[in-house]
Design a protein around this motif. Structure first.
Motif, mmCIF file in Angstrom:
data_model
loop_
_atom_site.group_PDB
_atom_site.id
_atom_site.type_symbol
_atom_site.label_atom_id
_atom_site.label_comp_id
_atom_site.label_asym_id
_atom_site.label_seq_id
_atom_site.Cartn_x
_atom_site.Cartn_y
_atom_site.Cartn_z
ATOM 1 N N MET A 16 0.834 -1.209 0.000
ATOM 2 C CA MET A 16 0.000 0.000 0.000
ATOM 3 C C MET A 16 0.866 1.256 0.000
ATOM 4 N N ALA A 17 1.986 1.217 0.726
ATOM 5 C CA ALA A 17 2.900 2.368 0.745
ATOM 6 C C ALA A 17 3.464 2.625 -0.645
ATOM 7 N N PHE A 18 3.774 1.562 -1.367
ATOM 8 C CA PHE A 18 4.269 1.734 -2.734
ATOM 9 C C PHE A 18 3.173 2.301 -3.631
ATOM 10 N N GLU A 19 1.966 1.782 -3.480
ATOM 11 C CA GLU A 19 0.841 2.275 -4.289
ATOM 12 C C GLU A 19 0.602 3.766 -4.036
ATOM 13 N N GLN A 20 0.740 4.191 -2.773
ATOM 14 C CA GLN A 20 0.503 5.588 -2.406
ATOM 15 C C GLN A 20 1.760 6.445 -2.535
ATOM 16 N N GLN A 21 2.860 5.808 -2.996
ATOM 17 C CA GLN A 21 4.142 6.511 -3.187
ATOM 18 C C GLN A 21 4.566 7.251 -1.907
ATOM 19 N N ASP A 22 4.526 6.498 -0.800
ATOM 20 C CA ASP A 22 4.849 7.068 0.514
ATOM 21 C C ASP A 22 6.063 6.336 1.097
ATOM 22 N N PRO A 23 7.285 6.801 0.831
ATOM 23 C CA PRO A 23 8.483 6.099 1.311
ATOM 24 C C PRO A 23 8.609 6.099 2.828
ATOM 25 N N ARG A 24 8.048 7.114 3.508
ATOM 26 C CA ARG A 24 8.159 7.161 4.973
ATOM 27 C C ARG A 24 7.387 6.009 5.619
ATOM 28 N N VAL A 25 6.188 5.731 5.112
ATOM 29 C CA VAL A 25 5.408 4.611 5.643
ATOM 30 C C VAL A 25 6.133 3.294 5.363
ATOM 31 N N LEU A 26 6.720 3.197 4.165
ATOM 32 C CA LEU A 26 7.473 1.997 3.814
ATOM 33 C C LEU A 26 8.663 1.809 4.768
ATOM 34 N N ALA A 27 9.386 2.892 5.032
ATOM 35 C CA ALA A 27 10.531 2.829 5.945
ATOM 36 C C ALA A 27 10.086 2.442 7.356
ATOM 37 N N ASP A 28 9.001 3.039 7.830
ATOM 38 C CA ASP A 28 8.497 2.719 9.171
ATOM 39 C C ASP A 28 8.140 1.243 9.290
ATOM 40 N N GLU A 29 7.511 0.695 8.238
ATOM 41 C CA GLU A 29 7.105 -0.710 8.283
ATOM 42 C C GLU A 29 8.318 -1.644 8.280
ATOM 43 N N ILE A 30 9.328 -1.292 7.490
ATOM 44 C CA ILE A 30 10.549 -2.104 7.456
ATOM 45 C C ILE A 30 11.243 -2.069 8.810
ATOM 46 N N LEU A 31 11.324 -0.901 9.423
ATOM 47 C CA LEU A 31 11.970 -0.775 10.731
ATOM 48 C C LEU A 31 11.176 -1.514 11.805
ATOM 49 N N HIS A 32 9.862 -1.570 11.639
ATOM 50 C CA HIS A 32 9.016 -2.291 12.599
ATOM 51 C C HIS A 32 9.225 -3.806 12.491
ATOM 52 N N LEU A 33 9.347 -4.304 11.259
ATOM 53 C CA LEU A 33 9.455 -5.746 11.040
ATOM 54 C C LEU A 33 10.881 -6.267 11.146
ATOM 55 N N GLY A 34 11.862 -5.393 10.865
ATOM 56 C CA GLY A 34 13.241 -5.831 10.759
ATOM 57 C C GLY A 34 13.978 -5.886 12.086
ATOM 58 N N ILE A 35 15.174 -6.469 12.022
ATOM 59 C CA ILE A 35 16.081 -6.553 13.179
ATOM 60 C C ILE A 35 17.345 -5.793 12.822
ATOM 61 N N TYR A 36 17.762 -4.890 13.704
ATOM 62 C CA TYR A 36 19.001 -4.151 13.478
ATOM 63 C C TYR A 36 19.642 -3.857 14.824
ATOM 64 N N HIS A 37 20.986 -3.783 14.820
ATOM 65 C CA HIS A 37 21.735 -3.673 16.072
ATOM 66 C C HIS A 37 22.440 -2.330 16.233
ATOM 67 N N SER A 38 22.288 -1.453 15.288
ATOM 68 C CA SER A 38 22.935 -0.146 15.378
ATOM 69 C C SER A 38 21.924 0.935 15.014
ATOM 70 N N GLU A 39 22.285 2.169 15.329
ATOM 71 C CA GLU A 39 21.405 3.286 15.025
ATOM 72 C C GLU A 39 21.236 3.441 13.511
ATOM 73 N N ILE A 40 20.010 3.694 13.094
ATOM 74 C CA ILE A 40 19.703 3.875 11.674
ATOM 75 C C ILE A 40 19.413 5.346 11.417
ATOM 76 N N ASP A 41 20.043 5.895 10.386
ATOM 77 C CA ASP A 41 19.709 7.245 9.946
ATOM 78 C C ASP A 41 18.408 7.151 9.145
ATOM 79 N N VAL A 42 17.287 7.361 9.842
ATOM 80 C CA VAL A 42 15.975 7.133 9.233
ATOM 81 C C VAL A 42 15.766 8.039 8.023
ATOM 82 N N ARG A 43 16.240 9.286 8.129
ATOM 83 C CA ARG A 43 16.051 10.213 7.006
ATOM 84 C C ARG A 43 16.790 9.718 5.764
ATOM 85 N N LEU A 44 18.030 9.278 5.952
ATOM 86 C CA LEU A 44 18.813 8.785 4.814
ATOM 87 C C LEU A 44 18.216 7.490 4.266
#
Length: 551
Positions: free
Chosen positions: A320-348
């Motif tokens: 749906m984020a791709f359909e609505q061309q909303d990269p911020r929602v896409l990024a939020d969903e990836i960060l919610h589902l993913g595993i990461y061990h260091s700080e992410i520059d969300v803007r970048l």
């Protein structure tokens, strides 16, 4: 134990020989294999490396073929050139003599083959690294396919799994990158997957489940399992007559509606993924048949993908984020589902996802390959060391394959448009499911309990505040390094003051000329002060230089 160790050593030698023969001897040292096995280690791979590694995996047999197939779904681990090459892995092997195949069947069911089947064709129709497939007839004349596991293949697979675990542990112990990638987790996932494939009762259950899911889809069929002739090492399935879908394309049959075939095929897999959350994970053309009646038959359900509720909702939101061309929602969903061990520059990170999405802005939706798009999103996530659930990589490969086949059936086919419809169905299914109602009920009960308990909790809090017994504890986190730095600085300041005091005191003693003479007619006490100041001063300078604080 001794037999097991000897078998592992023999397998190590075999792996070393195959890798060396294909110019990959140099990698043996990286994997920690002893020096005397690094024959031809000077043959460094160049452009031909992916193809030679694929051929080496095919030679090494079932475990490494399956490993290559798994890696072909992991753009976060493997460069694109290797992914493309691993996708071509051919799981073929020499045929097993018929007496050995019959022996496996008779061992599993405790009866001669002639008592189990009316007819059993000794000529195999397929021979792979794990199994061999024969045609047969049941006692009532029903035509079936019998899939028989190759003798001793389970021992070979277990030996290979032990080797893979050992190399993964070694690499994680010596490489930060290996720990970041989670090689042991990947080894765990792979071991579970291949052990499941060795158990044909599990494949039978997968087949039954997909058959039930597809029972509501018009023009799609899945073979029936004959459980009375199915065990861990033997699988008996209904034989479905049909041609590979790629052969149907070549023949250009005028009696077939190719547009309808494309729609049915896409709908079947989208329903499995987004509505059911359980899908066929190996949809290459050999596993998709077209029957003489024009039905699509899905066979070989050994590899499946499971989208749990949270991941299924995540996949829908990402689409749906791709359909609505909303990269911020896409990024939020990836960060919610993913595993990461260091700080992410969300803007970048969001900006890089936006670049991927912008490359599709002016492209007609029918030209968008959803699988490749998902793979690109996974690659961007991997660049930021974000590990999404493996099922997303599998889903990307499945959608990419299905989209490609559908586009050949119908050049105007719009996979994205069909997917959009199933996203709506998935949302409605999620909202109307019994699980959602149960979760809503639990949330209501929790809210009620919270509201009823709130006045009493507030009363206790206010009473403690009035009585002066209310205690609030603060715990500072991440200040240990600061405390250590302050303590070290205080120690150095103390030493510096001692040095300064020793120098000043010694100078006063020397200038006053008091005390016994010791050296150069100077008081011994003054000389001793200078020595103490020198020792502490040198120690202080060395300590500062070692810690890099001299900057």
């Amino acid at each position: 134990m001794l037999v097991k160790g000897r078998r592992r050593l023999h397998r190590y030698q075999e792996i070393a020989r195959v890798l060396a023969r294909h110019g990959w001897g140099w990698i043996l040292s990286r994997l920690g294999i002893p020096e005397h096995w690094k024959k031809h280690a000077d043959l460094q791979p160049a452009e031909y490396a992916p193809a030679h590694l694929r051929k080496a995996m095919e030679e090494l047999g079932p475990t490494f073929i399956k490993l290559g197939q798994l890696l072909s779904t992991r753009p976060d681990l493997v460069p694109e050139a290797y992914i493309n090459e691993f996708s071509k892995l051919q799981d073929t092997a020499p045929t097993v003599p018929v007496p050995a195949i019959r022996a496996v069947i008779e061992h599993e069911f405790g009866a001669p083959v002639e008592e189990l089947y009316l007819e059993f064709d000794d000529v195999p129709i397929a021979a792979a690294s794990i199994a061999q497939v024969h045609r047969a007839k049941l006692l009532d004349g029903t035509r079936v396919i019998v899939k028989v596991q190759r003798p001793n293949v389970d021992d070979l697979v277990e030996t290979d799994i032990e080797i893979i675990y050992a190399r993964a542990r070694s690499l994680e112990a010596h490489s930060e990158k290996a720990r970041t990638l989670g090689l042991l987790d990947i080894a765990d996932e792979f071991a579970i997957t291949i052990r499941e494939e060795l158990d044909y009762t599990r494949e039978a259950r997968n087949t039954d489940r997909i058959r039930e899911q597809m029972s509501t889809e018009k023009g799609v069929c899945v073979p029936k399992v004959y459980w009375e002739l199915t065990s861990k090492r033997v699988l008996t399935l209904e034989e479905i007559q049909g041609a590979k879908i790629t052969e149907v394309l070549v023949r250009n049959n005028p009696n077939l509606d190719y547009k309808e075939l494309a729609l049915r095929l896409a709908s079947a897999f989208l329903k499995q993924a987004f509505v059911d959350g359980f899908f066929h994970a190996d949809p290459h053309p050999g596993n998709i048949l077209v029957t003489p009646q024009g039905e699509i038959a899905l066979v070989d359900c050994g590899q499946v993908g499971r989208l749990e509720a949270e991941n299924r909702v995540g996949a829908i939101r990402m689409l749906m984020a791709f359909e609505q061309q909303d990269p911020r929602v896409l990024a939020d969903e990836i960060l919610h589902l993913g595993i990461y061990h260091s700080e992410i520059d969300v803007r970048l990170f969001t900006n890089d996802l936006s670049k991927v999405m912008r490359s599709y802005y002016d492209v007609p939706s029918r030209s968008v390959n959803m699988g490749r798009l998902l793979t690109r999103v996974l690659s961007v996530s991997a660049a930021y060391k974000i590990r999404l659930p493996v099922v997303f990589a599998v889903l990307g490969k499945v959608f990419s394959n299905i989209d490609g086949i559908c586009s050949k059936l119908d050049p105007d086919f719009n996979f994205t448009s069909v997917a959009r419809n199933y996203v709506g169905k998935a949302v409605r299914s999620e909202l109307s499911s019994e699980d959602t109602l149960n979760e809503f009920y639990r949330a209501l009960v929790s809210s009620r309990n919270f509201l009823f308990a709130l006045p009493e909790q507030l009363e206790r809090l206010m009473r403690k505040a009035v009585e002066g017994t209310l205690r609030v504890e603060f715990k500072h986190q991440g200040l240990e390094d600061v405390e250590h730095t302050f303590a070290r600085s205080a120690n150095r300041i103390s030493i510096a003051l001692i040095v300064a005091g020793s120098i000043v005191g010694s100078s006063l003693v020397v200038s006053a000329g008091k005390g016994s003479k010791y050296w150069f007619n100077l008081p011994a006490l003054g000389i001793l002060g200078y020595v103490v100041a020198t020792v502490f001063g040198v120690w202080l300078i060395v300590s500062i230089l070692r810690s890099g604080r001299h900057k």
